[in-house]
Design a protein around this motif. Sequence first.
Motif, PDB file in Angstrom:
ATOM      1  N   ILE A 191       2.025  77.715  18.324  1.00 55.83           N
ATOM      2  CA  ILE A 191       1.034  77.726  19.415  1.00 55.83           C
ATOM      3  C   ILE A 191       0.537  76.317  19.691  1.00 55.83           C
ATOM      4  O   ILE A 191       0.438  75.883  20.846  1.00 55.83           O
ATOM      5  CB  ILE A 191      -0.141  78.662  19.058  1.00 55.83           C
ATOM      6  N   LEU A 192       0.233  75.582  18.636  1.00 59.57           N
ATOM      7  CA  LEU A 192      -0.257  74.217  18.792  1.00 59.57           C
ATOM      8  C   LEU A 192       0.807  73.319  19.418  1.00 59.57           C
ATOM      9  O   LEU A 192       0.500  72.486  20.281  1.00 59.57           O
ATOM     10  CB  LEU A 192      -0.685  73.658  17.434  1.00 59.57           C
ATOM     11  N   ALA A 193       2.060  73.494  18.971  1.00 59.55           N
ATOM     12  CA  ALA A 193       3.146  72.681  19.516  1.00 59.55           C
ATOM     13  C   ALA A 193       3.395  73.010  20.990  1.00 59.55           C
ATOM     14  O   ALA A 193       3.584  72.105  21.819  1.00 59.55           O
ATOM     15  CB  ALA A 193       4.422  72.905  18.701  1.00 59.55           C
ATOM     16  N   ALA A 194       3.396  74.292  21.321  1.00 63.68           N
ATOM     17  CA  ALA A 194       3.637  74.709  22.711  1.00 63.68           C
ATOM     18  C   ALA A 194       2.526  74.207  23.631  1.00 63.68           C
ATOM     19  O   ALA A 194       2.778  73.770  24.763  1.00 63.68           O
ATOM     20  CB  ALA A 194       3.744  76.229  22.790  1.00 63.68           C
ATOM     21  N   LYS A 195       1.310  74.276  23.148  1.00 62.03           N
ATOM     22  CA  LYS A 195       0.187  73.794  23.947  1.00 62.03           C
ATOM     23  C   LYS A 195       0.311  72.293  24.197  1.00 62.03           C
ATOM     24  O   LYS A 195       0.040  71.801  25.305  1.00 62.03           O
ATOM     25  CB  LYS A 195      -1.125  74.098  23.228  1.00 62.03           C
ATOM     26  N   GLN A 196       0.751  71.548  23.180  1.00 59.41           N
ATOM     27  CA  GLN A 196       0.915  70.104  23.346  1.00 59.41           C
ATOM     28  C   GLN A 196       2.099  69.795  24.254  1.00 59.41           C
ATOM     29  O   GLN A 196       2.058  68.840  25.039  1.00 59.41           O
ATOM     30  CB  GLN A 196       1.093  69.447  21.979  1.00 59.41           C
ATOM     31  N   LYS A 197       3.148  70.604  24.185  1.00 59.53           N
ATOM     32  CA  LYS A 197       4.316  70.402  25.054  1.00 59.53           C
ATOM     33  C   LYS A 197       3.924  70.502  26.523  1.00 59.53           C
ATOM     34  O   LYS A 197       4.453  69.783  27.374  1.00 59.53           O
ATOM     35  CB  LYS A 197       5.400  71.414  24.721  1.00 59.53           C
TER      36      LYS A 197
END
Length: 815
Positions: free
Chosen positions: A462-468
């Motif tokens: 979730i954190l990675a997708a949000k940053q992407k």
Amino acid sequence: MKKKLVVLILLLVLITGVIFTGCTFVRQNEERVANAVLATVDYDYAGNEYFPKQTLSLTVTRSELMSYINYVIYLYNNYNMQYNPKDVFEDSIDSLITQKYQILEGMAYLMNNANADRRAAMYFFTDDYKSLYGEKIIPEGLLTIAERYSAIASTNESFITSIEKFVEDYENEKRELNTTSVKENLTARYAAGYSVDTTDADKDGYADGVKYAHLLENGEYEEGLYLNEVSSDRATAVDYKKVFLKITLVKEGEPNFIAYLPLDESAIASADDDKNVSTNIHITNKVASSNYEEPVVTDEEVVDEETGKKSTKQVTTYKTHTAVGYYKLISPRTSFAESTDSSQQQPAEEEEPDMLDTYRYYTTFDINDAEQKEFFENGQIFNIAPAGLDDATKDAYRRFKEEKKNALISFTTDTDAYNGLGYYYKSSFESAILTTCQHELYQTALANRPITEDALQKQYAILAAKQKEEYDVLKSYKEQIDKFATTIGTDLSTCYYIPLEALSNTTYTYTDTAGDEQTRAYAVLNEDGTYTIDMFYITHVLFKFDDAIKTIIDRFITKDLTDADEIKAKKLDLILSVGLLNTNKSNEDYSKESGDALEDAYYVILDNEGNAKLVDDEGNPLSLEQQLLSEKVKDVYTDLTNELAIATNNEERLTIFKKYMTWYNDDGGSMKSKLGYFVAMGDIKHSYDGDDFPNAAKELYIDYFDNGIYDNGATRNSFTSYGLHTEIISFMPFYNVELTDLGNGLWTLGLDAKLDLEDANFRTTVSKSVEDTLNSTTYSAWTSSIKKEDAEKNAVREEKQLNKLAKTLGITRSK
């Protein structure tokens, strides 16, 4: 000691008992009705086999309501919002009633859900509690011994702060009186014909009759600066409160008159800010008094503008005499000093162990253990009348008690167990009930729903997708790479997503170790399936320039040379071959584990001739071995490179390098992040002082990936306006690293990627994030289950008292 946060922010008013004045419409209570009960909130507790059935009660007092109202108005004013006094009054009493009922619900929860360990540690079951309250249940009793100590300690801190402020006020007042008295005596002597003794004034014009002195414990004065305990702030190494001007006045035929004039805070000046002393290569700090004025009466001709007539009048001018003291403070360096460079990685603050969590279920404490003893002692009720105090502290306690008396706090009347400070402790215990409930609710939820690997991976994704998403809106690969560099240059622990496509499809040029120009992508796929991204971290030892070397560079190098490489070579020759730069070595026994290691620092006191007298912080001469702590940079550099040359791996090299940082590094900001300073290959923008610093780092990196070893040595040298920097690569988190594809181009480092030199990883931060979410949602669900209507049903308002208070405040309440 770390403290838990209370969720209901306005309940902080109950804890602190702060009464705001000035910008509020409620003035500090001056009537003896502060303990008047405005509302009583009851809770019928059914009881169980451990706790007796009874009606639990909490009250809202006048002082609590006034504090609450003032705090609410403070918030309104702080945000420039308008308020209606009547609405604030009614809403405040409603909120306090609801909060009291929530505390009662918390008490019931703790009694109904306490396990055997918690019951064994509860204050309610102690003989001490029973002797005071019997079977009556109050918030204090439902805390464990440790929780009660923690609540008391946090309350005591505010008392101690007040005492310390009163001590400071007392000392300042005493010092001001002493200053006035000394000045009056000096003025009288000047009027009688005395003057400052200048018979042996030195070549700089400083009068022999104005010197520094400090007061000894026996009440006598001794010439010389008073050097305080070593501080990381070098300007505070001299405590102005303990320094005096020794002023010797002379008059022919009369004995000398000596006065000791206290300094004020403005007397402390840094040499860095004083252009008059900046050329003295020995000076680290200057301590100078304000000029002491000696009146001189002269005749001055005056011309009347209207008539043109001339006349003579007496004019008083002033001769000034200034004492100047120089010293150099050699304090232990550290590889992890506080950062001052915005380009450097800034980590999250290290959390101290939470002693409350450690001791929560303890009923007794091992007094032989230092931490436990401190926890126990800090948790004792504040002693408002300790014995054996000095005059300043004795006066501070007097003022403290007077302050509480004037505030008319609603002290407990049924017991003196709190030394008259029951109002404060009662508020802290009530607040601690809610904090404890949150802890217990969370522990239960965690036991029922443990944090699983799947939950961590999902949160990480979730954190990675949000940053992407933040990268996807950028228009070009270059913008994505710039953003990535900014992210990891600020905090590698927030790098959840890696824009691998942009990094793999963008190239930069560089000159290899053979001197040929090459083109390379920012991200390279290696034969073993790992990736290398050309961004890394370095650390360094700064050998700071002194004024002498700066003068030489300005006059004889940059004046005659224009080529950057020639200038650098000449500066290196002067420092590393000729030996025209010195450094001071910190105490060899210093270690990071010893904290500030104050006892390991030493002072160099300099006379007006520039000669050094080496002493420790008590003025004792240092041994010959200690006096040799001043060394030539060329010798230090030779020793460092020789040690690095025989190291067998990068970890060993860095350990050696950090040792030299601890001894010699003049950059207080280096390595706080446990990473070093960020450097990216190519032309990515940086904020360093010139290009030489990052370019030297790039040379090291190219040497390493070209040859697999440091073919030309593990260090490089560079220059900034600060001085000579000897650099080494500290951390390469993207060198031959395995990246994880979470699907749809969501490239990451993975939960267990190494994020700094102390093996931090995402698993720790992601786990905390998941746990914090569970904690907050669990507590929110519990607080939401407590209805305002239930609180109102169980509350009895003292309308007569409320109306009386409202009338006093100029508020008309509805019938």
